[in-house]
Enzyme design. Structure first.
Site, PDB file in Angstrom:
ATOM      1  N   ARG A 167     102.582  73.998  13.313  1.00  0.00           N
ATOM      2  CA  ARG A 167     101.280  73.387  13.605  1.00  0.00           C
ATOM      3  C   ARG A 167     101.198  73.017  15.083  1.00  0.00           C
ATOM      4  O   ARG A 167     102.214  72.700  15.700  1.00  0.00           O
ATOM      5  CB  ARG A 167     101.101  72.093  12.802  1.00  0.00           C
ATOM      6  CG  ARG A 167     100.915  72.275  11.325  1.00  0.00           C
ATOM      7  CD  ARG A 167     100.436  70.941  10.736  1.00  0.00           C
ATOM      8  NE  ARG A 167     100.125  71.066   9.333  1.00  0.00           N
ATOM      9  CZ  ARG A 167     101.018  71.008   8.375  1.00  0.00           C
ATOM     10  NH1 ARG A 167     102.287  70.826   8.662  1.00  0.00           N
ATOM     11  NH2 ARG A 167     100.661  71.112   7.118  1.00  0.00           N
ATOM     12  N   HIS A 177      56.959  59.860  35.240  1.00  0.00           N
ATOM     13  CA  HIS A 177      56.229  58.862  34.466  1.00  0.00           C
ATOM     14  C   HIS A 177      56.585  58.946  32.982  1.00  0.00           C
ATOM     15  O   HIS A 177      56.929  57.949  32.338  1.00  0.00           O
ATOM     16  CB  HIS A 177      54.725  59.098  34.685  1.00  0.00           C
ATOM     17  CG  HIS A 177      53.867  58.138  33.947  1.00  0.00           C
ATOM     18  ND1 HIS A 177      53.345  58.424  32.708  1.00  0.00           N
ATOM     19  CD2 HIS A 177      53.461  56.878  34.248  1.00  0.00           C
ATOM     20  CE1 HIS A 177      52.634  57.391  32.296  1.00  0.00           C
ATOM     21  NE2 HIS A 177      52.684  56.446  33.216  1.00  0.00           N
ATOM     22  N   ARG A 237      57.443  41.904  38.812  1.00  0.00           N
ATOM     23  CA  ARG A 237      57.158  42.628  40.048  1.00  0.00           C
ATOM     24  C   ARG A 237      55.662  42.627  40.294  1.00  0.00           C
ATOM     25  O   ARG A 237      54.883  42.963  39.388  1.00  0.00           O
ATOM     26  CB  ARG A 237      57.660  44.067  39.955  1.00  0.00           C
ATOM     27  CG  ARG A 237      57.363  44.819  41.229  1.00  0.00           C
ATOM     28  CD  ARG A 237      57.821  46.241  41.153  1.00  0.00           C
ATOM     29  NE  ARG A 237      56.980  47.047  40.274  1.00  0.00           N
ATOM     30  CZ  ARG A 237      57.223  48.324  40.013  1.00  0.00           C
ATOM     31  NH1 ARG A 237      58.282  48.916  40.531  1.00  0.00           N
ATOM     32  NH2 ARG A 237      56.420  49.009  39.227  1.00  0.00           N
ATOM     33  N   GLY A 278      65.591  49.255  43.722  1.00  0.00           N
ATOM     34  CA  GLY A 278      64.784  50.190  42.941  1.00  0.00           C
ATOM     35  C   GLY A 278      65.263  51.594  43.292  1.00  0.00           C
ATOM     36  O   GLY A 278      64.775  52.229  44.220  1.00  0.00           O
ATOM     37  N   CYS A 312      67.615  47.911  39.420  1.00  0.00           N
ATOM     38  CA  CYS A 312      66.646  47.967  38.322  1.00  0.00           C
ATOM     39  C   CYS A 312      66.011  49.347  38.183  1.00  0.00           C
ATOM     40  O   CYS A 312      65.090  49.535  37.412  1.00  0.00           O
ATOM     41  CB  CYS A 312      65.566  46.901  38.493  1.00  0.00           C
ATOM     42  SG  CYS A 312      64.571  47.136  39.964  1.00  0.00           S
TER      43      CYS A 312
HETATM   44  C1  PEP Z   1      62.278  52.092  41.347  1.00  0.00           C
HETATM   45  O1  PEP Z   1      61.599  52.611  42.209  1.00  0.00           O
HETATM   46  O2  PEP Z   1      63.499  52.262  41.219  1.00  0.00           O
HETATM   47  C2  PEP Z   1      61.658  51.210  40.337  1.00  0.00           C
HETATM   48  C3  PEP Z   1      62.388  50.590  39.447  1.00  0.00           C
HETATM   49  O3  PEP Z   1      60.308  51.082  40.351  1.00  0.00           O
HETATM   50  P1  PEP Z   1      59.284  52.166  39.809  1.00  0.00           P
HETATM   51  O4  PEP Z   1      60.059  53.119  38.963  1.00  0.00           O
HETATM   52  O5  PEP Z   1      58.268  51.415  39.069  1.00  0.00           O
HETATM   53  O6  PEP Z   1      58.760  52.780  41.062  1.00  0.00           O
HETATM   54 MG    MG Z   2      59.704  51.856  42.734  1.00  0.00          MG
END
Ligand code: PEP
Ligand code: MG
Length: 851
Positions: free
Chosen positions: A79, A427, A590, A738, A803
């Site tokens: 094996r 988006h 924000r 961001g 974020c």
């Molecule tokens: C970013 O730009 O990373 C963010 C968190 O903001 P948004 O996606 O709304 O532009």
């Molecule tokens: Mg942004």
């Protein structure tokens, strides 16, 4: 002439032999453990990775001395034993050593049928795996007659031009060589690399004396495990088959019996109670001492039980979590180890429905897997149709070329979203992840005609509104029709494991949440606050959109103020709800970010409606829309630039936030709101906005007679803001990166369009990964490091976080921990994954420091 190497090429597995998983493989090590535990394992010899590598290169060990480790004339199994059993290896070969003489002897001791079945089985394995003959020639073993045996031997000789080898030494040498070579082949290497094995992973081999499951008294073989592989619940499963070998008992339709007493038929418990009881005892010993749920392969030879092998029970993600938690609760393993045993990515399977892995798939097209989970529904081509479909209670898949803010309500109504364009931060992807809707974007091989309501596939197929499709948000596949699903499952074990993870981790995890529904989800997943609330999404509600449009059209300051006064209570209510749901945890709001024209109508009918409500000629509406349109809206009048040029919007939002904080604090936990300014690139922007917001705060304090505090911070998402972080930090309580916009601006790459060529770029190795998905640590990461350093130089206590959509990825969390960030913020559905990933990193670092 074969070269014989004289290094110590093999080891008899004894309790004290020098055997490790890293040199001899997981199976060899496990067998040694079983032997140490006193389980009846037949004599076994282990060949190290090194030896097997030598064998593949043509240097065989002394086979005679390997055979000498066993009784005379042994029958053997071979094996594979790779370092991690999950990396697999060539299939086992049983009954090595079988030849004419042995067959004749066994006819007398075990009966003709049993002896012939064994020999036939060996001939078949040898012919297919060693001599590499066509498997079809030897696929029927069901009739072990003398004639069938003669025929198989003849076929072998015809095909290979030589008689079937009779010498056990030669048989064993050839079996070892073929298994060693199979491991070094390209296909096998790619397969195991896909399972996480390093390119140079070694293979060990174990050679074991066969415990025959055929012959007189009760003989047979079986497999037992003690948990349900789908749920992890305690349950004895497996089968036993008299007069069989290997894993025959698991093959369907062969008369295998149950293990425990069962109303459906015979069981081993009734057939051989002593063997059954021993198996239960061995299962308990394995669990306790090997600290794992094991599957045991066993044989009963003339009433004597032998344990041939034990492997980790194969399990679903759900079972893996349940097993780890139960082992920790029973104090078999520490809690931290239970946490480490569950891969963070596995939680995705528990949080969302999944396409059943066993289901048949008719793949129509592939795109970017933008939001996990699977969805089945009827195709709709517009947000309105999605809402109508939801109202009828019919699950639908919203199919769009790309989505825009006005599609959000449709996305909420849809079971899944499919777009032709877009990437990880488009988006559609961002919204879908936020609301936990499965989503595939940037889909290759489809074209969407909104006018004729048709989805065309490159292979010629075409789908209309109402046709059913399935999206697999985990793989990015678009599938025809309805494919069976597995439902998500969050139970006690899930909550317990995450509580243990929280105790171990050392970086905060917040959620990006814009709506009360998302905030509830964030709270449910124990996010430590909201790290990003994108307020603009609140303005797309029907009743607000019109007021918003009136505000944009207002020429005179007092007209603008009148519309903002209408929006104020609506925003205040939004924030009260968010603060109350988060019950005192920090909420970062924000200020308004998108370009204004996103709120304006693009269709003629909508323009006419707006003209009516504003009592303006339509020409004036169209002129105003034209006037607001920009060549590069994402680099235009948005974010803080709006806050500077139309300051009343931010004034209204700040007031709404303060009034809501006061209201929520009087009813529940005290709230310290955090206000974040987007798209900053110069310190003066912060100074101007801060002065106005401080003034609003002072006014609200006076008007309400209530004292409150708040924190004002900056969203760092332009390269200049990173470079000037020292002076920006002077006015900020926190900096939150961001990374969506920052990646877009660092690369000069549109986050909405990059999906079109990203796979091409990644396939050609231009980028290692899509930088909108996996944080580019070299480029964007360097900007983050510079900004963090410069920000801290100004204020050592400044709060740092991320974020962007990267926040939920393990790689980004690792980066943020190293850079000493305070928290990461990600979509609510990714919060549990981030909590677990952060715990893994902290525990692993702690372990590394100790060793
Ligand atoms: C970013 O730009 O990373 C963010 C968190 O903001 P948004 O996606 O709304 O532009
Ligand atoms: Mg942004």
């Amino acid at each position: 002439m074969q070269k014989v190497v004289t290094l110590k090429p093999y080891a008899l597995i004894t309790p004290t032999a020098s055997i490790t998983a890293a040199t001899h493989g997981g199976r060899a090590k496990c067998l040694q453990r079983l032997i140490r535990l006193g389980l009846p394992v037949p004599t076994t010899v282990s060949l190290s990775f090194d030896t097997v590598h030598q064998i593949a290169a043509g240097h065989l060990p002394d086979i005679g001395s390997v055979l000498n480790a066993f009784d005379p004339d042994p029958l053997l199994s071979v094996r594979p034993s790779s370092e991690d059993p999950d990396w697999g290896g060539p299939g086992a070969i049983l009954n090595v050593g079988m030849n004419d003489a042995r067959h004749a002897a066994m006819v007398k001791t075990h009966g003709a049928a049993a002896a012939t079945a064994l020999f036939l089985r060996f001939i078949q394995s040898y012919a297919v795996h060693v001599a590499r003959l066509d498997p079809d020639m030897f696929d029927d073993l069901s009739d072990p007659t003398e004639a069938a045996l003669r025929q198989a031997l003849e076929d072998y000789e015809d095909e290979t031009g030589e008689p079937f080898p009779q010498d056990p030494g030669r048989q064993l040498a050839e079996v070892l060589r073929s298994m060693a070579r199979a491991w070094e082949g390209t296909t096998a290497r790619l397969l195991r690399q896909a399972k996480g094995a390093p390119a140079d992973a070694g293979l060990g081999l174990v050679v074991q004396k066969m415990a025959l499951g055929v012959g007189g008294d009760e003989s047979g073989s079986g497999v037992i495990q003690f948990v349900d592989p789908a749920t992890g619940e305690a349950q004895i499963t497996g089968r036993y088959l008299s007069q069989s070998q290997g894993r025959d008992a698991l093959a369907k339709g062969k008369g295998a019996i149950y293990l425990t007493k069962d109303p459906r038929g015979a069981s081993l418990e009734e057939l051989s109670a002593p063997s059954f009881e021993k198996l239960i005892e061995y299962g308990g010993v394995c669990r306790e001492r090997l600290r794992e749920e094991m599957q045991i392969e066993f044989t009963i030879e003339a009433g004597e039980l032998a344990v041939l092998d034990a492997v980790r029970v194969q399990r679903s993600s759900r079972a893996s979590l349940a097993i780890a938690v139960k082992l920790a609760e029973d104090e078999v393993i520490p809690r931290e180890e239970a946490v480490l045993r569950v891969p963070p990515g596995a939680l995705n399977e528990l949080l969302h429905p999944q396409v059943d892995r066993l289901a048949k798939r008719d793949v129509l097209a592939r795109g970017i897997a933008a939001s996990p989970g699977a969805a089945v529904g009827k195709i709709v081509f517009s947000a309105a149709a999605a809402q109508a479909s939801a109202a009828r209670g019919e699950p639908c898949i919203l199919v769009r070329r790309e989505t825009h803010p006005e599609d959000i309500r449709g996305m909420h109504s849809a079971a899944g979203v499919l777009t032709e364009r877009g990437g990880q931060t488009s988006h559609a992807a961002v919204i879908a992840r936020g609301i936990g809707t499965p989503c595939v974007v940037g889909t290759q091989g489809i074209s969407i005609r909104h006018s004729t309501k048709r989805l065309k596939i490159d292979d010629g197929r075409s789908f209309s509104e109402g046709d059913e499709i399935t999206l697999d948000g985990a793989t990015g596949e678009v599938l025809a029709g309805t494919v069976p699903m597995l439902e998500p499952s969050l139970g006690d074990a899930f909550q317990k494991l995450l509580t243990w993870a929280d105790a171990a981790r050392d970086i905060g995890v917040r959620a990006n949440a814009d709506t009360p529904a998302e905030a509830r989800m964030a709270h449910m997943f124990a996010a430590q606050g909201i790290g990003l609330c994108r307020t603009e999404h609140m303005f797309y509600e029907d009743d607000r959109l019109t007021v918003m449009r009136e505000m944009i059209f207002a020429d005179a300051a007092e007209d603008r103020q009148a519309t903002l006064d209408q929006l104020l209570p609506m925003q205040r209510n939004d924030f009260v709800e968010l603060f109350e749901i988060m019950a005192g945890k920090p909420v970062t709001i924000r200020l308004f970010d998108p370009p204004l024209h996103e709120f304006l109508p693009s269709e003629r009918a909508d323009m006419r409606q707006l003209a009516e409500s504003l009592d303006l000629p339509i020409a004036e509406v169209t002129a105003r829309v034209d006037q607001l349109s920009e060549f590069n809206p994402m680099l235009g009048m948005r974010g803080v630039r709006l806050g500077i040029t139309i300051p009343e919007i931010y004034d209204m939002q700040a007031r709404a936030i303060f009034e809501a904080a006061i209201e929520a604090s009087t009813r529940g936990e005290a709230v310290v709101p955090e206000i974040m300014i987007p798209l900053v690139s110069a310190k003066r922007e912060v100074e101007i906005v801060k002065t106005r917001i401080d003034a609003v705060a002072a006014a609200v304090r006076v008007e309400t007679g209530t004292q409150f505090t708040y924190r004002l911070g900056v969203m760092v998402e332009t390269p200049r803001a990173c470079l000037r972080a020292d002076e920006i930090a002077a006015h900020s309580a926190f900096l939150s990166f961001g990374t969506n916009d920052l990646t877009q601006m660092t690369y000069g790459l549109s986050r909405d369009d990059a999906g079109r060529f990203m796979s091409n770029y990644v396939n050609q190795g231009v980028y290692q990964e899509d930088p909108f998905h996996i944080l580019d640590q070299d480029g964007v990461g360097e900007l983050l490091t510079i900004a963090a350093e410069r920000g801290r130089n100004t204020d050592s206590r400044i709060t740092l976080s991320i974020c962007g959509e990267h926040g939920g990825n393990i790689e980004s969390i690792e980066f943020c921990r190293r850079a000493g960030f305070d928290y990461v913020s990600c979509s609510p559905f990714r919060v549990p994954v981030a909590r677990l990933a952060a715990a893994h990193l902290a525990i692993q670092q702690g372990k590394a420091a100790k060793s």
